[in-house]
Scaffold this active site. Structure first.
Site, PDB file in Angstrom:
ATOM      1  N   ALA A 326       0.851  -1.184   0.000  1.00  0.00           N
ATOM      2  CA  ALA A 326       0.000   0.000   0.000  1.00  0.00           C
ATOM      3  C   ALA A 326       0.887   1.234   0.000  1.00  0.00           C
ATOM      4  O   ALA A 326       2.104   1.151   0.168  1.00  0.00           O
ATOM      5  CB  ALA A 326      -0.924   0.000   1.223  1.00  0.00           C
ATOM      6  N   MET A 327       0.252   2.420  -0.189  1.00  0.00           N
ATOM      7  CA  MET A 327       0.987   3.680  -0.244  1.00  0.00           C
ATOM      8  C   MET A 327       0.176   4.769   0.436  1.00  0.00           C
ATOM      9  O   MET A 327      -1.031   4.885   0.217  1.00  0.00           O
ATOM     10  CB  MET A 327       1.286   4.052  -1.703  1.00  0.00           C
ATOM     11  CG  MET A 327       1.977   5.388  -1.881  1.00  0.00           C
ATOM     12  SD  MET A 327       3.587   5.435  -1.061  1.00  0.00           S
ATOM     13  CE  MET A 327       3.725   7.199  -0.746  1.00  0.00           C
ATOM     14  N   GLU A 328       0.864   5.613   1.239  1.00  0.00           N
ATOM     15  CA  GLU A 328       0.203   6.560   2.143  1.00  0.00           C
ATOM     16  C   GLU A 328      -0.114   7.913   1.546  1.00  0.00           C
ATOM     17  O   GLU A 328      -0.258   8.892   2.283  1.00  0.00           O
ATOM     18  CB  GLU A 328       1.086   6.764   3.374  1.00  0.00           C
ATOM     19  CG  GLU A 328       2.434   7.470   3.117  1.00  0.00           C
ATOM     20  CD  GLU A 328       3.588   6.523   2.884  1.00  0.00           C
ATOM     21  OE1 GLU A 328       4.744   6.931   3.069  1.00  0.00           O
ATOM     22  OE2 GLU A 328       3.337   5.352   2.517  1.00  0.00           O
ATOM     23  N   ASN A 329      -0.237   8.044   0.230  1.00  0.00           N
ATOM     24  CA  ASN A 329      -0.545   9.343  -0.371  1.00  0.00           C
ATOM     25  C   ASN A 329      -1.559  10.088   0.500  1.00  0.00           C
ATOM     26  O   ASN A 329      -2.590   9.539   0.870  1.00  0.00           O
ATOM     27  CB  ASN A 329      -1.138   9.167  -1.772  1.00  0.00           C
ATOM     28  CG  ASN A 329      -0.410   8.124  -2.587  1.00  0.00           C
ATOM     29  OD1 ASN A 329       0.764   8.240  -2.845  1.00  0.00           O
ATOM     30  ND2 ASN A 329      -1.127   7.080  -2.964  1.00  0.00           N
ATOM     31  N   HIS A 361      -1.266   0.951   9.127  1.00  0.00           N
ATOM     32  CA  HIS A 361       0.057   1.448   8.723  1.00  0.00           C
ATOM     33  C   HIS A 361      -0.083   2.723   7.888  1.00  0.00           C
ATOM     34  O   HIS A 361       0.553   3.745   8.174  1.00  0.00           O
ATOM     35  CB  HIS A 361       0.759   0.353   7.915  1.00  0.00           C
ATOM     36  CG  HIS A 361       2.164   0.671   7.520  1.00  0.00           C
ATOM     37  ND1 HIS A 361       3.251   0.145   8.168  1.00  0.00           N
ATOM     38  CD2 HIS A 361       2.672   1.451   6.526  1.00  0.00           C
ATOM     39  CE1 HIS A 361       4.359   0.588   7.607  1.00  0.00           C
ATOM     40  NE2 HIS A 361       4.033   1.385   6.590  1.00  0.00           N
ATOM     41  N   GLU A 362      -0.931   2.680   6.872  1.00  0.00           N
ATOM     42  CA  GLU A 362      -1.058   3.838   5.969  1.00  0.00           C
ATOM     43  C   GLU A 362      -1.694   5.034   6.675  1.00  0.00           C
ATOM     44  O   GLU A 362      -1.319   6.185   6.412  1.00  0.00           O
ATOM     45  CB  GLU A 362      -1.864   3.460   4.725  1.00  0.00           C
ATOM     46  CG  GLU A 362      -1.291   2.291   3.935  1.00  0.00           C
ATOM     47  CD  GLU A 362       0.197   2.369   3.703  1.00  0.00           C
ATOM     48  OE1 GLU A 362       0.731   3.475   3.488  1.00  0.00           O
ATOM     49  OE2 GLU A 362       0.857   1.316   3.767  1.00  0.00           O
ATOM     50  N   HIS A 365       0.756   6.847   8.793  1.00  0.00           N
ATOM     51  CA  HIS A 365       1.603   7.702   7.959  1.00  0.00           C
ATOM     52  C   HIS A 365       1.013   9.102   7.757  1.00  0.00           C
ATOM     53  O   HIS A 365       1.753  10.038   7.446  1.00  0.00           O
ATOM     54  CB  HIS A 365       1.788   7.086   6.584  1.00  0.00           C
ATOM     55  CG  HIS A 365       2.962   6.169   6.467  1.00  0.00           C
ATOM     56  ND1 HIS A 365       4.221   6.494   6.919  1.00  0.00           N
ATOM     57  CD2 HIS A 365       3.077   4.927   5.914  1.00  0.00           C
ATOM     58  CE1 HIS A 365       5.051   5.496   6.644  1.00  0.00           C
ATOM     59  NE2 HIS A 365       4.392   4.538   6.050  1.00  0.00           N
ATOM     60  N   GLU A 384       8.776   4.817   8.216  1.00  0.00           N
ATOM     61  CA  GLU A 384       8.330   3.426   8.126  1.00  0.00           C
ATOM     62  C   GLU A 384       8.413   2.673   9.449  1.00  0.00           C
ATOM     63  O   GLU A 384       7.545   1.857   9.756  1.00  0.00           O
ATOM     64  CB  GLU A 384       9.119   2.696   7.045  1.00  0.00           C
ATOM     65  CG  GLU A 384       8.927   3.271   5.637  1.00  0.00           C
ATOM     66  CD  GLU A 384       7.480   3.239   5.165  1.00  0.00           C
ATOM     67  OE1 GLU A 384       6.625   2.584   5.814  1.00  0.00           O
ATOM     68  OE2 GLU A 384       7.193   3.891   4.142  1.00  0.00           O
TER      69      GLU A 384
END
Length: 950
Positions: A326-329, A361-362, A365, A384
């Site tokens: 996944a990615m925290e944009n 997690h995301e 962030h 991270e």
């Protein structure tokens, strides 16, 4: 970013040589040739008729002369031609007079560039020359006039590009509808250095700015970005332009946009934030669990950090093609479908745990990483490590039924496996180029970062630790930080014990007033310098081995650097501040002792039968018990293993086998300890026992050592036989019970334990006879599929279901089963298909190739596949990425012969320097060398021990 899993910096070369490099000067009306397929060259080809000029900058990092303030972006992706056009208008301020603007651009065809200056009410806009330097992914805009300090200018750039065919930049993704139609969407993945593939930008974390984004799309599509849409304009009957609200100040790697036909479900948090989950239309019924989890978790974080989430919405989007987890944009987090979508009827307990953790997690962030960002990628762990740590803090409160705290120590064991090698790196490590930056996304930044934070929280206590974090976030909101900024925030808080008084000194450090027994060593009157303490954990690689020698009431302590390998003589110069904790046979009250020197002594109030250090595995260190210390603990486990916690039992299992690796204990002693597992029923000790024992016979499988290998397999099956026999073939029980069932049954069936195989075959035949409509219990599916796929007919049937959309939540389980076939043709075919990406998604190739590599029938195939397709894999997944590392290490880490070592070295030495010097290659070579040494020393001892104990 949630992970699923070196080259000399150019800047180190002579600056004179750099300035000698000439770059083609391009008239702004001519496209910049930034084709990544063009060969590396020190002098770029000169465009006819334009002469040449030197590129005005010679370093990988951008100069600080010019700072971006605001980006105005217009992007128009064409999902038919798979191209996009863009217009970037960047407001800049000048810190140091210059006549050039250096920024990043990669694979963008620039057609026009201007710089505008404002003088009073008048604006002058002039076209500028554009130079490029592809090795650094930089362009230079050469102004015809000097840019003065303190003045504001606007840079405007028109460009076009292809949608990326990889998983980074502005890239193409596809999915197949239930009717079989293939549909295309475009999504982004910019971390760490790929925003420059979507728009020219200052693509470093410290260049924070605001973003105003406009996206053009067809009316049938929908556009998403970090902020909500404020209006849309019909540009033509077939074209809509969406205008998104101006963003908060943020780094380029957090920008995101998606053009798709996704559907969504939404809810509001208690503070009025709109949470939405977006997915392809056919899977929208699998979005509810993620939506509810995200609402709970965002509410938790707002309360925990005492800082409101600053955006009006938080979207979670499931992307059909996605490389990491996944990615925290900011405001638009993106996920693999398997990391977000949950079907209560079909998903397993481990699916639920993983999805919850990744969302946690995301969303963590959004504070750690987005609100406060590391200044440079050397301190990636500040993002991270914190997000990984906060997964456990948050989910233990929001989803107590998942009991996530049980699994935390497993992350520390994972980190230690990498951190024990000479090729490891400090948590905070200098990096320069994109491949080195990619390599930072590893177990050291994530897992070790989380483990040392957990240790620090245990040392300071949870309330003091939390207060320090809140202070850090408040002080540095919308800014960038370094390691020391965090320690300074935590240094202004003091550890508080039950019976101890703390005092904050004028310099911000803590002292303790009350003199207590030496069992609480850090309560003596001495300064508690958090910075000095934590620097020992973040600025040097590895971790300590603490050796404990009990002599009456005196406990002698010694620390040294734990390191595997033939050259692993104790390293000099390594010293940690180790917050030791311990319990004894006479007291289960946790005692504390801060070890800051190489040796020390603590005095117990009375003699004890046994002592256990690192209570609950809250510390990032391992322990060796000299003299009869291990014998006492082994006796305890055999006679009354529940006298210590399951995490303490798991840590003893881990530690005893790690000590075998460096010659501190014999393998027979470790196997003696493993005997107690026949009476173990808790998930973490069982998992750790399997994690230590199974790799031993996996090494033997690749040496054709059938006799001792089969004996060892038999021993392990017998060890867990009673627990396996107790497992029901259903989905009842707690999450940990269900996960234990899944692993035990899969292990038993894989090891040909006949009662398990018979049951799995029965289930598979009934499922096959129903044409896949029979509902199998979710937590036994993997075992059933694995047994069924052992025949060609079963494999083909299972693959026929893999392609159907209603089996999408079972893709990982089916891929695993398909990859452990004994048919070499099937194994080769599934890897080939994964690379093509039509039938099997290429995003799953790293896992599939490693599954095949673990298969005795497939490990040669996997190695040959990696070698043959190396260049394609690097192009698709990026050099240095966790995906490349996962394949390199996963394919080779069970090799243990000198011939295999020579072959691995020969292949990687034949590659160009950037590939041959990757850290994962060094780790792979070290691991094989360690395996050879381990097998040479231990195989005969294992054989003798098994003869005596079976």
């Amino acid at each position: 970013m949630a992970a699923l899993f070196s080259t000399l910096p150019f800047a180190d070369k002579s600056s004179l040589m750099m300035m000698m490099m000439t770059i083609g000067v391009l008239n702004v009306a001519v496209s910049v040739n930034n084709d990544h397929n063009s060969k590396n060259r020190e002098t770029a080809d000169v465009v006819s008729g334009n002469g040449s000029k030197p590129f005005p900058w010679d370093k990988m990092r951008l100069p600080k002369h010019v700072i971006p303030v605001h980006y105005d972006l217009l992007l128009h992706p064409n999902l038919t031609t798979l191209t996009f056009t863009g217009f970037a208008r960047i407001e800049i301020t000048v810190n140091q007079q210059t006549s050039s603007v250096i920024l990043h651009s990669k694979h963008l065809q620039i057609t026009r560039a201007t710089i505008q200056r404002r003088m009073g009410n008048s604006h002058t806009e002039k076209e500028v020359m554009v130079l490029e330097y592809p090795p650094f992914e930089q362009i230079a805009l050469l102004a015809a006039f000097p840019l003065h300090v303190g003045q504001n200018y606007t840079v405007s750039i028109e460009y076009s590009a292809n949608l990326s065919e990889s998983f980074h930049g502005f890239y193409k993704s596809t999915y197949r509808t239930q009717e079989g139609e293939v549909r295309v969407l475009a999504s982004t993945q910019f971390e760490p250095t790929a925003a420059r593939m979507a728009f020219p930008c200052f693509d470093e974390p410290s260049f924070k700015a605001r973003f105003s984004i406009k996206i053009r799309r067809e009316p049938k599509h929908l556009a998403l970005s970090n902020m909500p849409i404020v209006k849309f304009v019909n540009v033509a009957d077939w074209l809509v332009e969406d205008h998104f609200d101006v963003s908060v100040k943020m780094s380029t790697y957090l920008v995101a946009f998606i053009v798709s036909d996704f559907k969504s479900v939404s809810k509001m948090t208690t503070s009025g934030i709109k949470i939405s989950v977006y997915t392809v239309p056919d899977k929208i019924n699998q979005a509810d669990y993620a939506l509810d989890a995200a609402v709970k978790l965002l509410d938790f974080y707002e309360n925990y950090f005492s800082i409101p989430y600053p955006l009006p919405k938080q979207d979670l989007a499931a992307i059909p093609d996605f490389q990491s987890g996944a990615m925290e944009n900011w405001g638009l987090t993106t996920y693999r479908e398997s990391a977000l979508l949950y079907d209560p009827e079909k998903s397993s307990a481990s699916n639920k745990l993983w999805i919850t953790m990744i969302i946690a997690h995301e969303l963590a962030h959004q504070w750690f990483g987005n609100l406060v960002t590391m200044e440079w990628w050397n301190d990636l762990w500040l993002n991270e490590g914190f997000a990984k740590f906060m997964e456990y803090v948050s989910v233990s409160i929001t989803h107590p039924d998942l009991k996530v705290e049980d699994y935390f120590l497993g992350k520390c064991f994972d980190a230690m496996e990498v951190d024990a090698l000479n090729s490891s790196h400090p948590v905070s490590t200098p990096v320069e180029d994109p491949a080195q930056i990619q390599e930072m996304f590893d177990d050291v930044s994530y897992e070790k970062g989380a483990c040392i934070l957990n240790m620090l929280r245990d040392y300071l206590n949870a309330d003091v630790f939390k207060a320090g974090l809140v202070q850090y976030l408040r002080k540095y909101s919308y800014q960038n930080t370094k390691n020391e900024d965090l320690w300074n925030s935590l240094a202004h808080t003091c550890p508080v014990g039950d019976t101890q008084e703390s005092q904050l000194q004028g310099d911000g450090f803590c002292t303790r007033n009350q003199q207590t027994s030496s069992s609480a060593h850090w309560t003596r009157r001495e300064i508690l310098d958090v910075t000095t303490m934590m620097n020992t954990w973040t600025l040097q690689k590895g971790f300590p081995l603490v050796t404990v020698t009990v002599k009456g009431k005196n406990v002698h302590l010694q620390q040294e650097h734990y390191m595997k390998g033939s050259d692993s003589s104790p390293s000099t110069g390594y010293l940690w501040h180790v917050p030791l904790t311990y319990i004894t046979s006479k007291s289960d009250t946790v005692q504390r002792f801060l070890l800051t020197t190489k040796t020390d002594v603590l005095i117990l109030p009375e003699e004890v039968e046994w002592i256990k250090f690192n209570v609950g595995m809250n510390g990032y260190y391992i322990v060796h018990y000299e003299n009869d210390g291990w014998d006492a603990l082994i006796s305890l486990l055999k006679e009354n293993h529940t006298a210590i916690s399951s995490n303490d039992r798991a840590s003893l299992i881990n530690n005893v086998f790690q000590l075998v690796s460096i010659g501190k204990l014999s393998v027979s002693k470790a196997l003696d300890l493993s005997l107690y597992l026949k009476h173990e029923s808790q998930i973490m000790p069982v998992f750790q026992g399997m994690n230590e024992l199974i790799p031993m016979y996996k090494l033997m499988e690749k040496r054709d050592m059938d006799d001792v290998e089969n004996q060892l397999k038999g021993y392990i099956v017998n060890l867990f036989k009673d627990l396996i026999d107790k497992q029901s073939w259903n989905d009842e029980g707690s999450v940990s019970e269900r996960m234990l069932r899944n692993s035990l049954l899969l292990f038993a069936c894989a090891r040909k334990y006949q009662p398990c195989v018979d049951k799995a075959e029965e289930y598979f035949m009934k499922w096959k006879e129903s044409n896949g409509t029979l509902r199998l219990p979710n937590d036994v599916k993997t075992a059933v599929y694995a047994v069924g796929a052992q025949t060609i007919e079963g494999w083909d049937f299972l693959f026929s279901k893999y392609r159907l959309p209603w089996f999408n939540t079972e893709i990982n389980q089916i891929e695993f089963a398909l990859s452990i076939s004994r048919s070499k043709d099937k194994l080769q075919w599934i890897m080939d298909q994964s690379l093509l990406g039509d039938v099997v998604k290429t995003q799953n190739l790293p896992h599939i190739i490693v599954y095949v590599a673990k298969n005795p029938s497939g490990y040669h195939l996997a190695w040959n596949f990696l070698k043959e397709h190396w260049n394609k894999l690097v192009q698709k997944f990026e050099l240095g990425s966790p995906s490349i590392a996962h394949m390199v290490i996963g394919v080779t880490n069970q090799y243990s012969t000198r011939e295999q070592l020579a072959e691995v070295k020969e292949f990687f030495n034949s590659l160009e320097e950037k590939s041959s010097q990757l850290r994962c290659v060094q780790q792979a070579v070290e691991t094989i060398e360690e395996n050879i040494r381990w097998m040479d020393i231990n195989v005969e001892k294992i054989k003798i021990w098994l003869q005596n104990n079976m």
